[in-house]
Design an enzyme around this catalytic site. Structure first.
Site, PDB file in Angstrom:
ATOM      1  N   CYS A  47      -4.723   2.071  -3.812  1.00 16.72           N
ATOM      2  CA  CYS A  47      -3.535   2.652  -3.153  1.00 16.72           C
ATOM      3  C   CYS A  47      -2.324   1.742  -3.311  1.00 16.72           C
ATOM      4  O   CYS A  47      -1.510   1.610  -2.387  1.00 16.72           O
ATOM      5  CB  CYS A  47      -3.785   2.926  -1.674  1.00 16.72           C
ATOM      6  SG  CYS A  47      -4.873   4.296  -1.395  1.00 16.72           S
ATOM      7  N   HIS A  98       0.869  -1.188   0.000  1.00 19.21           N
ATOM      8  CA  HIS A  98       0.000   0.000   0.000  1.00 19.21           C
ATOM      9  C   HIS A  98       0.904   1.236   0.000  1.00 19.21           C
ATOM     10  O   HIS A  98       2.019   1.193   0.540  1.00 19.21           O
ATOM     11  CB  HIS A  98      -0.843  -0.057   1.276  1.00 19.21           C
ATOM     12  CG  HIS A  98      -1.906   0.978   1.400  1.00 19.21           C
ATOM     13  ND1 HIS A  98      -1.650   2.275   1.795  1.00 19.21           N
ATOM     14  CD2 HIS A  98      -3.246   0.905   1.188  1.00 19.21           C
ATOM     15  CE1 HIS A  98      -2.788   2.944   1.834  1.00 19.21           C
ATOM     16  NE2 HIS A  98      -3.765   2.148   1.469  1.00 19.21           N
ATOM     17  N   LYS A 126     -10.712  -0.823  10.109  1.00 19.06           N
ATOM     18  CA  LYS A 126     -10.863  -2.047   9.310  1.00 19.06           C
ATOM     19  C   LYS A 126     -11.190  -3.239  10.205  1.00 19.06           C
ATOM     20  O   LYS A 126     -11.280  -4.370   9.762  1.00 19.06           O
ATOM     21  CB  LYS A 126      -9.578  -2.305   8.519  1.00 19.06           C
ATOM     22  CG  LYS A 126      -9.329  -1.194   7.476  1.00 19.06           C
ATOM     23  CD  LYS A 126      -8.101  -1.454   6.677  1.00 19.06           C
ATOM     24  CE  LYS A 126      -7.590  -0.209   5.983  1.00 19.06           C
ATOM     25  NZ  LYS A 126      -8.204   0.025   4.686  1.00 19.06           N
ATOM     26  N   GLN A 173      -4.814  -5.211   6.784  1.00 17.07           N
ATOM     27  CA  GLN A 173      -5.829  -6.114   6.225  1.00 17.07           C
ATOM     28  C   GLN A 173      -5.915  -7.430   6.974  1.00 17.07           C
ATOM     29  O   GLN A 173      -6.781  -8.248   6.660  1.00 17.07           O
ATOM     30  CB  GLN A 173      -5.518  -6.391   4.738  1.00 17.07           C
ATOM     31  CG  GLN A 173      -5.691  -5.199   3.845  1.00 17.07           C
ATOM     32  CD  GLN A 173      -7.121  -4.655   3.833  1.00 17.07           C
ATOM     33  OE1 GLN A 173      -8.080  -5.367   4.097  1.00 17.07           O
ATOM     34  NE2 GLN A 173      -7.247  -3.375   3.547  1.00 17.07           N
TER      35      GLN A 173
HETATM   36  N1  PMP Z   1      -1.886  -0.727   4.512  1.00 20.80           N
HETATM   37  C1  PMP Z   1      -2.834  -1.499   3.971  1.00 20.80           C
HETATM   38  C2  PMP Z   1      -2.487  -2.899   3.543  1.00 20.80           C
HETATM   39  C3  PMP Z   1      -4.127  -0.998   3.831  1.00 20.80           C
HETATM   40  O1  PMP Z   1      -5.079  -1.771   3.287  1.00 20.80           O
HETATM   41  C4  PMP Z   1      -4.416   0.318   4.261  1.00 20.80           C
HETATM   42  C5  PMP Z   1      -5.801   0.914   4.085  1.00 20.80           C
HETATM   43  N2  PMP Z   1      -6.366   0.729   2.818  1.00 20.80           N
HETATM   44  C6  PMP Z   1      -3.387   1.071   4.829  1.00 20.80           C
HETATM   45  C7  PMP Z   1      -2.142   0.517   4.939  1.00 20.80           C
HETATM   46  C8  PMP Z   1      -3.621   2.457   5.318  1.00 20.80           C
HETATM   47  O2  PMP Z   1      -4.518   2.440   6.383  1.00 20.80           O
HETATM   48  P1  PMP Z   1      -5.174   3.793   6.912  1.00 20.80           P
HETATM   49  O3  PMP Z   1      -5.705   4.506   5.713  1.00 20.80           O
HETATM   50  O4  PMP Z   1      -6.238   3.316   7.837  1.00 20.80           O
HETATM   51  O5  PMP Z   1      -4.107   4.561   7.605  1.00 20.80           O
END
Ligand code: PMP
Length: 407
Positions: free
Chosen positions: A364, A123, A226, A203
């Protein structure tokens, strides 16, 4: 533990019981954020209606209650991931803030030429903060490639590791593809060259039991939202001796023991990393979410999710126009696909017209998407409250959408 029944479970999530575009809502975007059970909403409401006061600062009754719930929540998280001590649990805003905290404090001990290894399927939260250290310090960022099956290439990873490797930072589960990465092997290989390992658990926590001591990771990050908790609260776990050796990140109240104009003495763990008034209600909501999850037999929840995922995957594979990424590879929570000749966002929009919420795009993870040679995927992400009927309705709707687009 309560016996598992998806119908009983859904009663805790009234948001699911609504019509969207004149169809019953089918929420399949759980990797982006999960819905919140009534218990979480009530814990937050109860806090604001009864106990609201700042934590750790006053000797009055409301502050005592507020502090007690806030610190009990830290203990709940400590047990949830089997940390050795609640001093190892640092509150953050979420996974993204966890990465920014770590990279900022690591910056003080890294030097030009030091190496950090991430992977192709990370991500952006686990890419961009490291790139900032490439710019500011001149660290070298290396990337674990994927095999032909789109899994992390462990042989290539071993080639990247050397005595200059200071940190290895990888996702437990890919948010874009849903595959479970071999983090145990990655951690043990990295430790052979004395590199420290950060696991992005954003995740994973809602789907797999996580035991940070068994994993032996050095840091583990996740976001509350999440995991059925509110937005704006997350967790950075770090081994106590490592957190103790790091300088603080933000300065201010709470993170200090004493302040004078000649000398400031920093507070002990975990407060050293928690400058300013925290998200007290969010933390209390996160503990309520974990209590909710723990009120079920997690094995049954996992079996239910695995059944839904298996049906989704085999049904998708049976549609000739659909290409499923990482078919047959162990996954949790999410599955990504493309439809030949169609744009991912058209698919998602037409599904939404039938009340079905899925995600389309790059999730992302733009570097991964460009390696997959597509402009984006459609991602279906499941949670414990989804039903077999919903998965079947999604497949039926997808087939209709595909024939509509082919007309
Ligand atoms: N890492 C992963 C694997 C994610 O899925 C996400 C959220 N989509 C994030 C980091 C970032 O999390 P947050 O936006 O809650 O800070």
């Amino acid at each position: 533990n309560k016996p598992f029944s998806v119908n009983e479970l859904r009663e805790h999530f009234p948001i699911l019981d609504q019509q969207v575009n004149d169809h019953p809502l089918i929420y399949l975007d759980n990797a982006a954020t999960t819905q919140k059970p009534i218990a979480v909403v009530e814990a937050i409401t109860h806090y604001y209606l009864n106990d609201n006061a700042n934590v750790h600062r006053a000797s009055h009754q409301l502050s005592t209650r507020s502090t007690r719930s806030f610190e009990a929540a830290r203990e709940t998280v400590c047990q949830f991931i089997n940390a050795k001590s609640s001093k190892e649990i640092i509150w953050t805003k979420g996974t993204t803030e966890g990465f920014n905290l770590l990279t900022h404090v690591f910056a003080k001990q890294l030097k030009s030429g030091d190496e950090v290894i991430i992977s192709t399927l990370e991500h952006h939260a686990n890419i961009v903060p490291w790139q900032m250290l490439v710019e500011s310090i001149g660290i070298v960022l290396k990337v674990i490639p994927l095999t032909a099956e789109k899994q992390l290439d462990l042989a290539a990873f071993q080639q990247l590791l050397n005595t200059k490797t200071k940190f290895v930072s990888v996702a437990h589960i890919s948010n874009a593809l849903g595959i479970i990465n071999p983090v145990e092997e990655i951690i043990s290989l990295a430790h052979q060259v004395d590199a420290q390992v950060i696991i992005d658990g954003a995740q994973a926590v809602a789907h797999l039991p996580v035991d940070v001591q068994t994993l032996d990771c050095d840091y583990y990050l996740f976001s509350g939202h999440k995991l059925f908790a509110p937005t704006g609260v997350g967790v950075l776990y770090g081994k106590q001796h490592l957190l103790e050796s790091l300088p603080p990140w933000q300065g201010g109240g709470e993170m200090i023991k004493s302040v004078s104009f000649s000398e400031t003495i920093y507070n002990e763990l975990p407060f050293k990393f928690e400058a300013g008034t925290p998200n007290i209600a969010g933390v209390i909501g996160l503990a309520a979410a974990i209590d909710f999850l723990n009120s079920y037999d997690r094995k049954m929840l996992m079996l239910h999710e695995q059944m839904l995922l298996a049906v989704a995957e085999s049904s998708l594979l049976a549609i000739p126009e659909v290409s499923v990424f990482c078919a047959g590879i162990p996954k949790s929570g999410a599955i990504s696909f493309t439809v030949a000749g169609e744009h991912h966002s058209d698919i998602a929009m037409l599904l939404d017209a039938q009340g079905i919420a899925v995600r389309s795009g790059s999730h992302c993870a733009m570097p991964l998407i460009s390696q997959l040679n597509c402009s984006g995927t459609v991602r279906v992400s499941l949670s414990l409250y989804n039903t077999l009927a919903e998965v079947n309705a999604f497949i039926k709707a997808l087939k209709e959408v595909i024939s509509l687009l082919k007309e």
